[in-house]
Design an enzyme around this catalytic site. Structure first.
Site, PDB file in Angstrom:
ATOM      1  N   GLY A  95      -6.163 -12.038  -2.421  1.00 45.71           N
ATOM      2  CA  GLY A  95      -5.612 -12.521  -3.680  1.00 45.71           C
ATOM      3  C   GLY A  95      -4.554 -13.571  -3.426  1.00 45.71           C
TER       4      GLY A  95
ATOM      5  CE1 TYR B 173     -12.709 -13.683  -9.489  1.00 46.31           C
ATOM      6  CE2 TYR B 173     -14.940 -13.975 -10.322  1.00 46.31           C
ATOM      7  CZ  TYR B 173     -14.017 -13.248  -9.591  1.00 46.31           C
ATOM      8  OH  TYR B 173     -14.411 -12.094  -8.969  1.00 46.31           O
TER       9      TYR B 173
ATOM     10  N   GLY C 220      -2.733  -2.952  -8.113  1.00 46.43           N
ATOM     11  CA  GLY C 220      -3.815  -1.967  -8.102  1.00 46.43           C
ATOM     12  C   GLY C 220      -4.404  -1.786  -6.725  1.00 46.43           C
TER      13      GLY C 220
ATOM     14  CE  LYS D 296      -5.531  -3.500 -11.970  1.00 47.34           C
ATOM     15  NZ  LYS D 296      -5.828  -4.930 -11.748  1.00 47.34           N
TER      16      LYS D 296
ATOM     17  CD1 TRP E   9     -14.127 -12.058  -4.930  1.00 46.94           C
ATOM     18  CD2 TRP E   9     -15.523 -13.715  -4.375  1.00 46.94           C
ATOM     19  NE1 TRP E   9     -14.630 -12.568  -6.100  1.00 46.94           N
ATOM     20  CE2 TRP E   9     -15.487 -13.578  -5.790  1.00 46.94           C
ATOM     21  CE3 TRP E   9     -16.329 -14.686  -3.809  1.00 46.94           C
ATOM     22  CZ2 TRP E   9     -16.249 -14.395  -6.622  1.00 46.94           C
ATOM     23  CZ3 TRP E   9     -17.079 -15.499  -4.646  1.00 46.94           C
ATOM     24  CH2 TRP E   9     -17.031 -15.364  -6.037  1.00 46.94           C
TER      25      TRP E   9
END
Length: 330
Positions: A241, A53, A153, A323, A266
């Site tokens: 992403g 990350y 999402g 999700k 971000w």
């Protein structure tokens, strides 16, 4: 007794996560104690545990970037919240736990009666979609926006928010069965994320006289190149992403002849720069949409905290229908 998921070392989530007892300190004068109810599993959560990350983990720590819950106790100097209020945490991690204590500014109050499952997914995907529609190229009613990962999402949120704003969406998807589903959600056009779908998308935009100035990229690789092919000269490809986990290689023609702008988004960095007031202003219309039934993120399944291994495994499959939510109440 309060439980949480924790990891002592970086690694594969299924290998390093442990369900342990969580000892919380006493609440201070400015603190709020929250009983968390639901938490989604986001790609960012898995990347955080894996050490891939954008912000490094420092084990031992509790993962989880999002959750929803109810205030159970407040310190004597707390003024913005009271016991019984529904809230979401605004912290960067620590949400995969049954309880949380933090100062009051680290929680956002939600409208009474809001669906806490939907609220648990509010801070990242809908906010990202909102920013894609508001922070780039000044989109207004009647404009078009392009996106891939349209079933994600973020993608589903963008479709629903854009519909509310009168902004039209052209959406790329990997599976044909998603086309009718996303159109029913409010998408203006949906095509396959393929060379054939690219030609179909060009025809749709030509017939509509559309010159899209923003494309939301959540995949990378060839999919992002297709978005760049569809953008109008001077438009912006905004990458939020990288689901393909493949580097983005830009053909020179898109820079030389179309002067495309490559941007990144971000939410964590945006929040650091914009501050909590900007986040609260963004959350307000989104919570209204959830309450009014105009914004709904698909849920694949809800899994008990005690069965977290099942939840992690399911969250890593490509065929899930939304999700995976951890039920933190048991």
């Amino acid at each position: 007794m309060s439980l949480c998921l924790s990891f002592d070392q970086i690694g594969k989530p299924a290998d390093v996560l442990r369900l342990i007892e969580h000892q919380l300190p006493e609440a201070g004068h400015h603190d709020v104690r929250v009983r968390l109810h639901f938490a989604p599993i986001n790609p960012a959560d898995l990347n955080f545990i894996e050490g891939t990350y954008g912000r490094a983990a420092h084990p031992p720590c509790i993962p989880g970037h999002e959750a929803s819950g109810v205030v159970t106790e407040i310190g004597k100097n707390v003024t913005s919240l009271k016991p019984g209020d529904s809230v979401i945490p605004l912290l960067g991690a620590g949400c995969w736990a049954q309880e949380m204590i933090a100062e009051e500014q680290h929680f956002a109050r939600l409208p009474d009666g809001i669906d806490l499952v939907q609220a648990s997914m509010l801070r990242i995907n809908p906010v990202t979609a909102w920013l894609l529609l508001h922070e780039f190229e000044g989109l207004t009613e009647g404009d078009w926006i392009l996106q891939n990962a349209s079933n994600s999402g973020v993608g589903r949120s963008l479709i629903q928010i854009a519909k509310k704003l009168g902004i039209r969406t052209l959406n790329l998807v990997r599976r044909p069965e998603l086309i009718a589903e996303l159109k029913a959600l409010g998408a203006d056009a949906v095509v396959l994320d393929s060379p054939e779908g690219l030609e179909e998308a060009k025809a749709i935009l030509h017939d509509a006289g559309a010159k899209p100035r923003v494309a939301a990229n959540g995949v990378g690789a060839d999919s992002a190149i297709r978005l760049m092919d569809l953008l109008a000269p001077g438009g912006s490809l905004v990458t939020y992403g990288a689901m393909s986990r493949r580097s983005l290689k830009i053909p020179n023609k898109f820079l030389i002849f179309k002067d495309l702008h490559l941007r990144g988004l971000w939410v964590t960095r945006w929040l650091e720069k914009a501050g909590p007031n900007a986040l609260f202003e963004t959350l307000h219309p989104l919570t209204e949409m959830i309450t009014d039934g105009e914004l709904c993120i698909a849920v694949d399944q809800t899994v008990l905290l005690s069965d977290f291994q099942t939840a992690i495994t399911r969250a890593q499959t490509d065929t899930r229908g939304g999700k995976v939510i951890i039920d933190l109440q048991n």
